[in-house]
Motif scaffolding. Structure first.
Motif, PDB file in Angstrom:
ATOM      1  N   LYS A   1      -7.478  -2.290  -9.344  1.00 39.29           N
ATOM      2  CA  LYS A   1      -6.400  -3.260  -9.197  1.00 39.29           C
ATOM      3  C   LYS A   1      -6.340  -3.774  -7.756  1.00 39.29           C
ATOM      4  CE  LYS A   1      -3.737  -0.348 -12.374  1.00 39.29           C
ATOM      5  NZ  LYS A   1      -2.511   0.505 -12.492  1.00 39.29           N
ATOM      6  N   GLU A   2      -6.550  -5.048  -7.580  1.00 37.56           N
ATOM      7  CA  GLU A   2      -6.363  -5.718  -6.283  1.00 37.56           C
ATOM      8  C   GLU A   2      -7.047  -4.969  -5.134  1.00 37.56           C
ATOM      9  OE1 GLU A   2      -2.203  -6.223  -5.725  1.00 37.56           O
ATOM     10  OE2 GLU A   2      -1.979  -7.522  -7.467  1.00 37.56           O
ATOM     11  N   ILE A   3      -8.346  -4.717  -5.285  1.00 37.59           N
ATOM     12  CA  ILE A   3      -9.105  -4.018  -4.241  1.00 37.59           C
ATOM     13  C   ILE A   3      -9.538  -5.019  -3.171  1.00 37.59           C
ATOM     14  CG2 ILE A   3     -11.105  -2.582  -3.711  1.00 37.59           C
ATOM     15  CD1 ILE A   3      -9.140  -1.187  -5.554  1.00 37.59           C
ATOM     16  N   ASN A   4      -9.107  -4.772  -1.938  1.00 39.25           N
ATOM     17  CA  ASN A   4      -9.477  -5.603  -0.795  1.00 39.25           C
ATOM     18  C   ASN A   4      -9.961  -4.696   0.333  1.00 39.25           C
ATOM     19  OD1 ASN A   4      -8.555  -8.563  -1.316  1.00 39.25           O
ATOM     20  ND2 ASN A   4      -6.827  -7.322  -2.004  1.00 39.25           N
ATOM     21  N   LEU A   5     -11.255  -4.745   0.622  1.00 39.53           N
ATOM     22  CA  LEU A   5     -11.784  -3.954   1.740  1.00 39.53           C
ATOM     23  C   LEU A   5     -13.188  -4.419   2.091  1.00 39.53           C
ATOM     24  CD1 LEU A   5     -13.974  -1.759   0.407  1.00 39.53           C
ATOM     25  CD2 LEU A   5     -11.877  -0.639  -0.290  1.00 39.53           C
TER      26      LEU A   5
ATOM     27  N   LEU B   1      -8.101  11.575  -7.898  1.00 37.70           N
ATOM     28  CA  LEU B   1      -8.057  12.325  -9.147  1.00 37.70           C
ATOM     29  C   LEU B   1      -9.089  11.807 -10.149  1.00 37.70           C
ATOM     30  CD1 LEU B   1      -4.185  12.455  -9.626  1.00 37.70           C
ATOM     31  CD2 LEU B   1      -5.643  14.427  -9.146  1.00 37.70           C
ATOM     32  N   SER B   2      -9.447  12.632 -11.108  1.00 37.75           N
ATOM     33  CA  SER B   2     -10.312  12.176 -12.198  1.00 37.75           C
ATOM     34  C   SER B   2      -9.618  11.019 -12.916  1.00 37.75           C
ATOM     35  CB  SER B   2     -10.572  13.316 -13.190  1.00 37.75           C
ATOM     36  OG  SER B   2     -11.271  14.359 -12.559  1.00 37.75           O
ATOM     37  N   GLY B   3     -10.377   9.957 -13.192  1.00 30.80           N
ATOM     38  CA  GLY B   3      -9.808   8.806 -13.868  1.00 30.80           C
ATOM     39  C   GLY B   3      -9.119   7.812 -12.955  1.00 30.80           C
ATOM     40  N   ALA B   4      -9.202   8.054 -11.626  1.00 28.46           N
ATOM     41  CA  ALA B   4      -8.527   7.159 -10.677  1.00 28.46           C
ATOM     42  C   ALA B   4      -9.241   5.827 -10.512  1.00 28.46           C
ATOM     43  CB  ALA B   4      -8.390   7.843  -9.323  1.00 28.46           C
ATOM     44  N   GLY B   5     -10.545   5.785 -10.855  1.00 27.24           N
ATOM     45  CA  GLY B   5     -11.315   4.553 -10.714  1.00 27.24           C
ATOM     46  C   GLY B   5     -12.473   4.671  -9.745  1.00 27.24           C
TER      47      GLY B   5
ATOM     48  N   ARG C   1     -15.853   7.757   6.860  1.00 27.05           N
ATOM     49  CA  ARG C   1     -14.686   7.008   6.384  1.00 27.05           C
ATOM     50  C   ARG C   1     -14.310   7.476   4.990  1.00 27.05           C
ATOM     51  NH1 ARG C   1     -15.173   0.468   5.508  1.00 27.05           N
ATOM     52  NH2 ARG C   1     -13.197   0.064   4.421  1.00 27.05           N
ATOM     53  N   ILE C   2     -13.015   7.559   4.746  1.00 27.23           N
ATOM     54  CA  ILE C   2     -12.509   7.987   3.441  1.00 27.23           C
ATOM     55  C   ILE C   2     -11.725   6.844   2.808  1.00 27.23           C
ATOM     56  CG2 ILE C   2     -10.988   9.589   2.207  1.00 27.23           C
ATOM     57  CD1 ILE C   2     -13.422  10.990   3.372  1.00 27.23           C
ATOM     58  N   ILE C   3     -12.052   6.563   1.548  1.00 28.31           N
ATOM     59  CA  ILE C   3     -11.252   5.629   0.761  1.00 28.31           C
ATOM     60  C   ILE C   3     -10.622   6.430  -0.373  1.00 28.31           C
ATOM     61  CG2 ILE C   3     -11.300   3.624  -0.773  1.00 28.31           C
ATOM     62  CD1 ILE C   3     -13.599   2.523   0.932  1.00 28.31           C
ATOM     63  N   GLY C   4      -9.316   6.481  -0.387  1.00 23.42           N
ATOM     64  CA  GLY C   4      -8.588   7.205  -1.425  1.00 23.42           C
ATOM     65  C   GLY C   4      -8.103   6.251  -2.491  1.00 23.42           C
ATOM     66  N   ILE C   5      -8.458   6.530  -3.746  1.00 28.08           N
ATOM     67  CA  ILE C   5      -8.058   5.671  -4.857  1.00 28.08           C
ATOM     68  C   ILE C   5      -7.102   6.437  -5.767  1.00 28.08           C
ATOM     69  CG2 ILE C   5      -8.855   4.417  -6.905  1.00 28.08           C
ATOM     70  CD1 ILE C   5     -11.392   3.737  -5.485  1.00 28.08           C
ATOM     71  N   ARG C   6      -6.013   5.790  -6.098  1.00 27.77           N
ATOM     72  CA  ARG C   6      -5.034   6.384  -7.016  1.00 27.77           C
ATOM     73  C   ARG C   6      -4.668   5.344  -8.061  1.00 27.77           C
ATOM     74  NH1 ARG C   6       0.595   7.679  -4.475  1.00 27.77           N
ATOM     75  NH2 ARG C   6       1.140   5.641  -5.299  1.00 27.77           N
ATOM     76  N   ALA C   7      -4.907   5.689  -9.319  1.00 30.16           N
ATOM     77  CA  ALA C   7      -4.584   4.795 -10.440  1.00 30.16           C
ATOM     78  C   ALA C   7      -5.130   3.390 -10.235  1.00 30.16           C
ATOM     79  CB  ALA C   7      -3.072   4.755 -10.648  1.00 30.16           C
ATOM     80  N   GLY C   8      -6.386   3.313  -9.727  1.00 32.31           N
ATOM     81  CA  GLY C   8      -7.060   2.031  -9.597  1.00 32.31           C
ATOM     82  C   GLY C   8      -6.777   1.270  -8.322  1.00 32.31           C
TER      83      GLY C   8
ATOM     84  N   VAL D   1      -6.390   1.234  -3.952  1.00 37.29           N
ATOM     85  CA  VAL D   1      -6.708   1.917  -2.701  1.00 37.29           C
ATOM     86  C   VAL D   1      -5.396   2.262  -2.003  1.00 37.29           C
ATOM     87  CG1 VAL D   1      -7.743   1.679  -0.409  1.00 37.29           C
ATOM     88  CG2 VAL D   1      -8.936   0.774  -2.409  1.00 37.29           C
ATOM     89  N   VAL D   2      -5.161   3.575  -1.820  1.00 33.57           N
ATOM     90  CA  VAL D   2      -3.924   4.015  -1.175  1.00 33.57           C
ATOM     91  C   VAL D   2      -4.183   4.578   0.220  1.00 33.57           C
ATOM     92  CG1 VAL D   2      -2.706   4.436  -3.338  1.00 33.57           C
ATOM     93  CG2 VAL D   2      -4.064   6.278  -2.318  1.00 33.57           C
ATOM     94  N   TYR D   3      -5.468   4.797   0.549  1.00 39.16           N
ATOM     95  CA  TYR D   3      -5.831   5.194   1.910  1.00 39.16           C
ATOM     96  C   TYR D   3      -7.215   4.658   2.223  1.00 39.16           C
ATOM     97  CZ  TYR D   3      -7.091   7.774   6.074  1.00 39.16           C
ATOM     98  OH  TYR D   3      -7.501   8.084   7.357  1.00 39.16           O
ATOM     99  N   ASP D   4      -7.384   4.153   3.434  1.00 36.77           N
ATOM    100  CA  ASP D   4      -8.677   3.676   3.898  1.00 36.77           C
ATOM    101  C   ASP D   4      -8.714   3.884   5.408  1.00 36.77           C
ATOM    102  OD1 ASP D   4     -11.039   2.450   4.492  1.00 36.77           O
ATOM    103  OD2 ASP D   4     -10.431   0.434   3.859  1.00 36.77           O
ATOM    104  N   GLY D   5      -9.464   4.893   5.848  1.00 36.84           N
ATOM    105  CA  GLY D   5      -9.502   5.175   7.279  1.00 36.84           C
ATOM    106  C   GLY D   5     -10.506   6.254   7.616  1.00 36.84           C
TER     107      GLY D   5
END
Length: 261
Positions: free
Chosen positions: A19-23, A36-40, A215-222, A224-228
């Protein structure tokens, strides 16, 4: 190098995977995707080389609009985007060298691929790739005589033989023991630094991601909730990525403890 602009992925059953991935991912970065499993996470990886088509937005790799590619253009594009899977995808009853030589099959006339005939230059390049991952001495062994870690290194050598600009890795150490996982991750880190190959890796083992990736990209339910930077990831960031599920986070850490150090 890799540019996501409002990228979305909705599967035919209605599942919103992205959902709305911008990076933006620069050349030479080592990026780990966690969640999590299934996060995308797998969907994110597989959209980059068009294994999955996006359903919204734009995705560019080296200024190429990936969604607009067709036929031979897709195959040519994928030559520069290597893919490593958890399951290795090797032919077990043939030799290590022949498995690596498969990397050249798309470039060869059909009759060469059918008969298994490769040029001296291709064989030399395949042997050099095996040397890069430390298993040149296994070149003429059958794949089914190797350990799981050695098989994953064969898969990595096959990808290196393509001379890719990017390597995508979908849970490459999920089926490996802790000691072997460290060896494989060190191979990825060395290749990233020495050959300046961009690596984007979906990984379940959180602490391993933090140890080896830049660099870590954290995905939650589709989303990006962390990028750094990996060095900036703390307890609060992990709770954000894992939806505040402390039990899940503690389980992941317990599972990961033997993989780092």
């Amino acid at each position: 190098m890799i540019e996501f602009n409002n990228v979305e992925k909705v599967y035919p059953n209605g599942t919103e995977a992205l959902k709305e991935i911008n990076l933006h991912i620069d050349k030479g970065e080592f990026v780990a995707i966690i969640g999590l499993s299934g996060a995308g996470k797998s969907t994110f990886i597989r959209c980059i080389n068009r294994m999955h088509d996006i359903t919204g937005g734009k995705l560019h790799v080296d200024e190429i609009n990936v969604g607009a590619l067709k036929g031979k253009a897709i195959r040519k594009f994928r030559r520069k985007v290597g893919m490593i899977f958890q399951s290795f995808n090797l032919v077990n009853r043939t030799t290590v060298l022949k498995n690596v030589l498969v990397a050249f099959a798309p470039d060869n006339p059909f009759w060469r691929t059918l008969t298994g005939i490769y040029t001296k230059a291709q064989k030399r390049q395949a042997l050099e790739a095996l040397d890069q991952v430390g298993i040149l001495d296994k070149a003429y062994m059958r794949v089914n005589q190797l350990s799981g870690g050695q098989q994953q290194r064969v898969a990595l050598a096959r990808t290196l033989a393509q001379e890719p600009d990017i390597i995508l890795a979908d849970e490459p150490i999920a089926s490996l023991d802790p000691v072997t996982s460290k060896r494989v991750m060190k191979d990825f880190a060395r290749i990233n630094k020495e050959l300046d190959i961009t690596i984007v890796m979906n990984i379940h083992h959180v602490e391993v991601a933090l140890e080896y990736a830049d660099r870590i990209i954290g995905i939650r339910a589709g989303k990006v909730v962390y990028d750094g930077k990996a060095s900036m990831v703390d307890e609060g960031v992990l709770k954000l990525i894992y939806e505040g599920d402390v039990e899940e986070l503690n389980f992941a850490r317990e599972e990961n403890k033997d993989y780092v150090g």
